[in-house]
Design an enzyme around this catalytic site. Structure first.
Site, PDB file in Angstrom:
ATOM      1  N   ASP A  51       0.798  -1.224   0.000  1.00  0.00           N
ATOM      2  CA  ASP A  51       0.000   0.000   0.000  1.00  0.00           C
ATOM      3  C   ASP A  51       0.834   1.279   0.000  1.00  0.00           C
ATOM      4  OD1 ASP A  51       0.883   0.122   2.664  1.00  0.00           O
ATOM      5  OD2 ASP A  51      -0.950  -0.779   3.422  1.00  0.00           O
ATOM      6  N   ARG A  62       1.123   6.891   0.172  1.00  0.00           N
ATOM      7  CA  ARG A  62       0.330   5.879   0.878  1.00  0.00           C
ATOM      8  C   ARG A  62      -1.044   5.874   0.248  1.00  0.00           C
ATOM      9  NH1 ARG A  62      -2.513   2.723   3.394  1.00  0.00           N
ATOM     10  NH2 ARG A  62      -2.049   1.853   5.439  1.00  0.00           N
ATOM     11  N   ASP A  67      -5.215  -1.113   3.453  1.00  0.00           N
ATOM     12  CA  ASP A  67      -4.183  -1.445   4.438  1.00  0.00           C
ATOM     13  C   ASP A  67      -3.785  -2.899   4.213  1.00  0.00           C
ATOM     14  OD1 ASP A  67      -2.410  -1.350   6.547  1.00  0.00           O
ATOM     15  OD2 ASP A  67      -3.960  -1.631   8.075  1.00  0.00           O
ATOM     16  N   THR A  68      -2.749  -3.106   3.443  1.00  0.00           N
ATOM     17  CA  THR A  68      -2.301  -4.467   3.139  1.00  0.00           C
ATOM     18  C   THR A  68      -1.425  -4.987   4.280  1.00  0.00           C
ATOM     19  OG1 THR A  68      -0.348  -3.679   1.949  1.00  0.00           O
ATOM     20  CG2 THR A  68      -2.353  -4.045   0.648  1.00  0.00           C
ATOM     21  N   GLU A  70       1.666  -6.013   6.446  1.00  0.00           N
ATOM     22  CA  GLU A  70       2.969  -5.354   6.514  1.00  0.00           C
ATOM     23  C   GLU A  70       4.093  -6.253   5.979  1.00  0.00           C
ATOM     24  OE1 GLU A  70       3.538  -2.264   7.239  1.00  0.00           O
ATOM     25  OE2 GLU A  70       1.546  -1.802   7.999  1.00  0.00           O
ATOM     26  N   ARG A 112       3.862  10.881   4.585  1.00  0.00           N
ATOM     27  CA  ARG A 112       3.686  10.320   3.245  1.00  0.00           C
ATOM     28  C   ARG A 112       2.496  11.012   2.592  1.00  0.00           C
ATOM     29  NH1 ARG A 112       3.344   4.111   5.127  1.00  0.00           N
ATOM     30  NH2 ARG A 112       1.819   5.162   6.438  1.00  0.00           N
TER      31      ARG A 112
END
Length: 160
Positions: A51, A62, A67-68, A70, A112
């Site tokens: 992401d 971002r 929200d993939t 980590e 970001r």
């Protein structure tokens, strides 16, 4: 005895001017950056994780609403299916140009850029990640309600 109200009123006026000037300066610092990227194609240096992208300009982007798992968090191990989500994003983006679209919030707490990312074929990367099942629609953050509905619909489609 007569009370003096001018010093208090003057102080309030000066403070209000300072707040307005400070907020205007912080807005104009972001504005050239947004104008630089908004509605123009930008080159991606690499995909950081599922992401997050690193642009050739050095800016990190971002993706809004996803929200993939980590893969690069300094304090967390690689999460289950993190590598697959990263690979999915890398395969879609390649090193090709992308187009960024911004929302109200322009940066996250890590500074970001926050954006909807469009691929060269016109598909929205954020939505494609949700459709593929690599992320749920993350709608707890402040962004456009039409995009929240779009991402929720993509999540429903991915579940079916």
């Amino acid at each position: 005895m007569r009370l003096r109200r001018w010093p208090t009123a003057s102080l309030l006026l000066v403070m209000a001017i300072i707040v307005l000037v400070a907020s205007r300066l912080s807005f104009t610092r972001e504005e050239p950056l947004v104008q630089l990227f908004q509605d123009s194609e930008v080159d991606v240096d690499r995909v950081v994780d599922g992401d997050t992208l690193l642009l050739e300009s050095g800016h990190r982007v971002r993706l809004i609403g996803v929200d993939t798992p980590e893969t690069k968090h300094p304090d967390k191990p690689v999460e289950r299916q993190g590598q697959q989500a990263y690979q999915f994003t890398r395969d879609l983006v390649g090193s090709g140009p992308v187009r960024l679209e911004f929302d109200r919030e322009r940066r996250d707490p890590y500074r970001r850029l926050l954006a909807y990312v469009y691929l060269s074929d016109g598909r929205m990367l954020n939505e494609e990640i949700i459709l593929a099942g690599w992320s749920e629609a993350e709608t707890n953050f402040p962004f456009r309600s039409d995009m929240k509905r779009r991402f929720k619909a993509a999540e429903e489609q991915a579940r079916s």
